[in-house]
Write an enzyme that holds these catalytic residues in place. Structure first.
Site, PDB file in Angstrom:
ATOM      1  N   ASP A  20     -16.653 -55.892  -0.881  1.00 26.38           N
ATOM      2  CA  ASP A  20     -17.315 -54.910  -1.304  1.00 26.38           C
ATOM      3  C   ASP A  20     -17.395 -53.523  -0.507  1.00 26.38           C
ATOM      4  OD1 ASP A  20     -19.050 -53.529  -3.256  1.00 26.38           O
ATOM      5  OD2 ASP A  20     -20.613 -54.255  -2.662  1.00 26.38           O
ATOM      6  N   GLY A  23     -15.566 -48.041  -2.151  1.00 25.71           N
ATOM      7  CA  GLY A  23     -15.780 -46.693  -2.629  1.00 25.71           C
ATOM      8  C   GLY A  23     -16.637 -46.147  -1.646  1.00 25.71           C
ATOM      9  N   ASN A  68     -16.116 -55.217 -13.912  1.00 24.48           N
ATOM     10  CA  ASN A  68     -15.338 -54.384 -13.309  1.00 24.48           C
ATOM     11  C   ASN A  68     -14.762 -53.507 -14.434  1.00 24.48           C
ATOM     12  OD1 ASN A  68     -14.540 -55.673 -10.117  1.00 24.48           O
ATOM     13  ND2 ASN A  68     -16.135 -54.269 -10.487  1.00 24.48           N
ATOM     14  N   ARG A 194     -26.222 -59.898  -2.520  1.00 22.22           N
ATOM     15  CA  ARG A 194     -26.228 -60.712  -4.106  1.00 22.22           C
ATOM     16  C   ARG A 194     -24.972 -60.992  -4.201  1.00 22.22           C
ATOM     17  NH1 ARG A 194     -27.406 -55.109  -5.602  1.00 22.22           N
ATOM     18  NH2 ARG A 194     -25.187 -54.209  -5.543  1.00 22.22           N
ATOM     19  N   SER A 196     -23.324 -61.513  -7.229  1.00 20.45           N
ATOM     20  CA  SER A 196     -22.620 -60.950  -8.273  1.00 20.45           C
ATOM     21  C   SER A 196     -21.688 -61.708  -9.143  1.00 20.45           C
ATOM     22  CB  SER A 196     -21.750 -59.973  -7.573  1.00 20.45           C
ATOM     23  OG  SER A 196     -22.564 -58.879  -6.995  1.00 20.45           O
TER      24      SER A 196
HETATM   25  C1  FPP Z   1     -15.703 -53.499  -4.837  1.00 17.32           C
HETATM   26  O1  FPP Z   1     -15.871 -52.184  -4.093  1.00 17.32           O
HETATM   27  C2  FPP Z   1     -14.469 -53.738  -4.783  1.00 17.32           C
HETATM   28  C3  FPP Z   1     -13.778 -53.915  -6.010  1.00 17.32           C
HETATM   29  C4  FPP Z   1     -14.213 -53.561  -7.307  1.00 17.32           C
HETATM   30  C5  FPP Z   1     -12.069 -54.120  -5.797  1.00 17.32           C
HETATM   31  C6  FPP Z   1     -11.958 -55.029  -4.523  1.00 17.32           C
HETATM   32  C7  FPP Z   1     -10.304 -54.989  -4.554  1.00 17.32           C
HETATM   33  C8  FPP Z   1      -9.562 -54.850  -3.350  1.00 17.32           C
HETATM   34  C9  FPP Z   1     -10.442 -54.825  -2.027  1.00 17.32           C
HETATM   35  C10 FPP Z   1      -8.200 -54.933  -3.192  1.00 17.32           C
HETATM   36  C11 FPP Z   1      -7.735 -56.172  -3.934  1.00 17.32           C
HETATM   37  C12 FPP Z   1      -6.238 -56.486  -3.439  1.00 17.32           C
HETATM   38  C13 FPP Z   1      -5.413 -57.176  -4.271  1.00 17.32           C
HETATM   39  C14 FPP Z   1      -4.248 -57.508  -3.394  1.00 17.32           C
HETATM   40  C15 FPP Z   1      -5.698 -57.526  -5.611  1.00 17.32           C
HETATM   41  P1  FPP Z   1     -16.862 -50.908  -4.919  1.00 17.32           P
HETATM   42  O2  FPP Z   1     -15.785 -50.108  -5.260  1.00 17.32           O
HETATM   43  O3  FPP Z   1     -17.808 -51.614  -5.642  1.00 17.32           O
HETATM   44  O4  FPP Z   1     -17.256 -50.374  -3.355  1.00 17.32           O
HETATM   45  P2  FPP Z   1     -18.519 -49.362  -3.409  1.00 17.32           P
HETATM   46  O5  FPP Z   1     -19.910 -50.530  -3.323  1.00 17.32           O
HETATM   47  O6  FPP Z   1     -18.729 -48.782  -2.039  1.00 17.32           O
HETATM   48  O7  FPP Z   1     -18.618 -48.507  -4.576  1.00 17.32           O
END
Ligand code: FPP
Length: 252
Positions: A20, A23, A68, A194, A196
């Protein structure tokens, strides 16, 4: 004990990671969220390598949850490009280092190109006997349990299952990957407390390590911190401390 302070004989067998904070990492830098996800692929590379070198047997990464799909289309599209970007360079590395790629989650909801990429990685590494690297894609823990129940009911209708004989072990055989062991250490980056909807069945006795570090900043050092934290815990499985000290809690 290694220089890192990690005891090689108590490495968690199965580490699962909620990756996580991509973003937030991007927003802090004035970048688009999608650039955070792209940076997150580098952390996947570094973490996989470190886990393999530390002797972790199973590493499961939460790459895309069933929830997602509700994100903005442009973000979903970027997330769907990541497996290809990853395997373009890392499939050769997995083959060379004996890493076996596996996936869990609802494959039928993924774009055909992603399924092809995953299938190729799974097929070309299926005889490998080193670390198992599991990508959870279009995955949700409740959905996995419901899917397992559906498969079980089908077998019951065929007379292959005796309801009275059903137990946790025989139920688990219907999960997405029946070989996936219980999680020993669940790591969550990005500070939220969490689970999740991740691996709900398999985390029953997991030790949980939450770090403020955002996923794109995670790598070998942070993995070692999490393992040191794990090694400081007493795993009781519902027993008392005294019973554990007397060896009653040891699991094969
Ligand atoms: C959550 O961060 C992360 C994800 C929804 C995607 C995770 C995916 C990767 C780290 C790369 C995957 C790699 C491969 C090779 C498949 P968020 O966007 O919710 O972050 P935030 O809480 O800061 O908004």
């Amino acid at each position: 004990m290694a220089e890192s302070g990690i005891r090689a004989e108590v490495i968690p067998r199965h580490i699962a990671v909620i990756m996580d904070g991509n973003g937030r990492w991007a927003e802090q830098r004035g970048l688009a969220r999608t650039q955070g996800h792209q940076a997150g692929v580098e952390s996947v590379r570094a973490t996989v390598r470190a886990a393999r070198e530390l002797g972790v047997a199973w590493l499961t990464l939460f790459a895309f949850s069933s929830e997602n799909w509700n994100r903005p289309k442009a973000e979903v599209d970027t997330l769907m490009q990541l497996p290809e970007a990853y395997f373009e360079t890392e499939l050769a590395d997995a083959i060379e280092n004996g890493v076996r790629i596996r996936t869990i989650g609802r494959r039928d909801s993924l774009p055909a190109s992603v399924v092809r990429t995953l299938d190729e990685a799974v097929r070309r590494t299926r005889d490998n006997t080193g670390m198992n690297l599991v990508f959870a894609l279009s995955y949700g823990g409740r959905g996995e349990i419901v899917d397992a129940a559906r498969r079980l009911l089908r077998d019951h209708e065929l007379g292959k299952v005796d309801a009275e004989a059903l137990d946790e072990k025989s139920f688990a055989a219907y999960l997405d990957d029946p070989e996936l062991p219980d999680v020993d250490l669940l790591i969550r980056t990005g500070s939220e407390l969490r689970v999740s909807n991740f691996l709900l069945w398999q985390i029953a006795y997991a030790e949980i390590h939450v770090t403020d570090v955002l996923w794109p900043d995670f790598g070998r050092r942070q993995l070692e911190d999490a393992i040191r934290d794990f090694q400081s815990r007493e795993r009781r499985y519902g027993l008392t401390s005294a019973q554990v000290r007397a060896g009653a809690g040891e699991r094969s």
